[in-house]
Design a protein around this motif. Sequence first.
Motif: not given
Length: 490
Positions: A14, A21, A59-60, A62-64, A87
């Motif tokens: 993480e 990122l 960020g979305n 990379f997340r979604k 992704v």
Amino acid sequence: MMVTMAHVTRAARERRAAVALARVFELVERERVEVVDLRFTDLFGQLQHLSIPPEELDGNAFRKGVGFDGSSIRGFQEIHESDMLLVPDPETAFVDPVTEEATLALLCDVRDPVTGEWFSRDPRYVARKAEQYLVETGIAEVSYWGPEAEFFVFDSIRFQIDERSSSYVIDSEEGIWNSGLDGERPNLGYRPQFKGGYFPAPPTDSLQSLRTEVVRALRQVGIRVEAHHHEVATAGQCEIDLRYAPLVKQADQLQTYKYLIKNVARRRGKTATFMPKPLFGDNGCGMHCHQSLWQDGQPLFYDSEGYAQLSPMALHYAAGLLAHSPALLAFCAPTTNSYRRLIPGFEAPVNLVYSQRNRSAAVRVPMYFPDPVAKRLEYRCPDPTANAYLAFSAMLMAGLDGIERGLDPGAPMDVDLYELAPEELAAVRKTPGSLEEALAALEDDREFLLRGGVFTEDLLATWIATKREHDVAAVRTRPHPYEFFLYYDA
């Protein structure tokens, strides 16, 4: 509270992802990026891409993920289940050195938006599972890979096929067949002869500058290169050697390597191909794969007392490669053209044995240096049409099966296998003679690939069915030009 290794590893991942990122957004700002290119690999190894403006990368994404039509990608989804997600992996970001506009490239994983699961036929996901399975076995924590993906650079390629005709014509200023050319331009000579292209200096090696430009581009995107040189064949056969790296990272790098070579060649008005056997009568293009296992920063394939300084683990791994080679070649030599290369007489590894220093064996043990860190196995059967994510994963699974079952590779064969007496050579196991044979072998020998869920039945079934229909049957049912030479006056 006790902190487990899994928690430590997850926390480390993480933290690394957060740093990566932040670097992505810093690159977008610093390099004034105009395009963000989302890249992924289809089941059969083709690099695909989707471009978005930089303001859409947040960020979305990379997340979604970012949506795309999976039914239009070979080997992915049917039309009734076409919605898929890309992704981006922030750790793969680089500024593309060959595009006209400032472009940030990101390699992506594929996710099913309905189930939320990673897609089982995404090759990169298979490779990530292979790395995880290695750790779960307790045998090692990392595998290192060093592929030697050879390629040709031609000046022209023409091919066409229809119901009544079929032809191809290759040309290269460097091709020895142009030594008697009398055209508009002066004929300056300096061409490698058939099988005479290994290591001549310029001007005979006419592609030094092009390869150096590729190396410069590779270094710009953070890919380490060990060497580059002309290869054996005439007409522009080349090799650029990448520094060894872990499995997923090396497969990522190999996709970028192929992308950069093709685009640098095109920029110079030339065309590059990784086709295994484009020229009759000369050497083809292989992708010899150097591989080793490591634990706690120590190489596991070295033993000062062993044959060629190989450890028992390395010998079991080699035995696994040899035992499963017929099935492995369905992924490692995955085209009908691959088997034009796998024939005796062109340094092609058709004999399923192992040996130190011996390029006529399927598994070679390099002996350049005595250092433990240099000890590795070189599997010589693959060619660069392979999907590296799947081919590396399959080889790793075969080697691990050899270790887990304690397979014995038998005695090494430190002789020129092509010079053996016919009765001796007949006793040596051979690689499959066709893609059809390799696919049949994969059907019969696939359990080792399914362990740990690394490969799945649906991936294997899709691979076999598609290859039979679109490769084997497509070539088998069409007349070959040479058949007219042989049979027209029958």
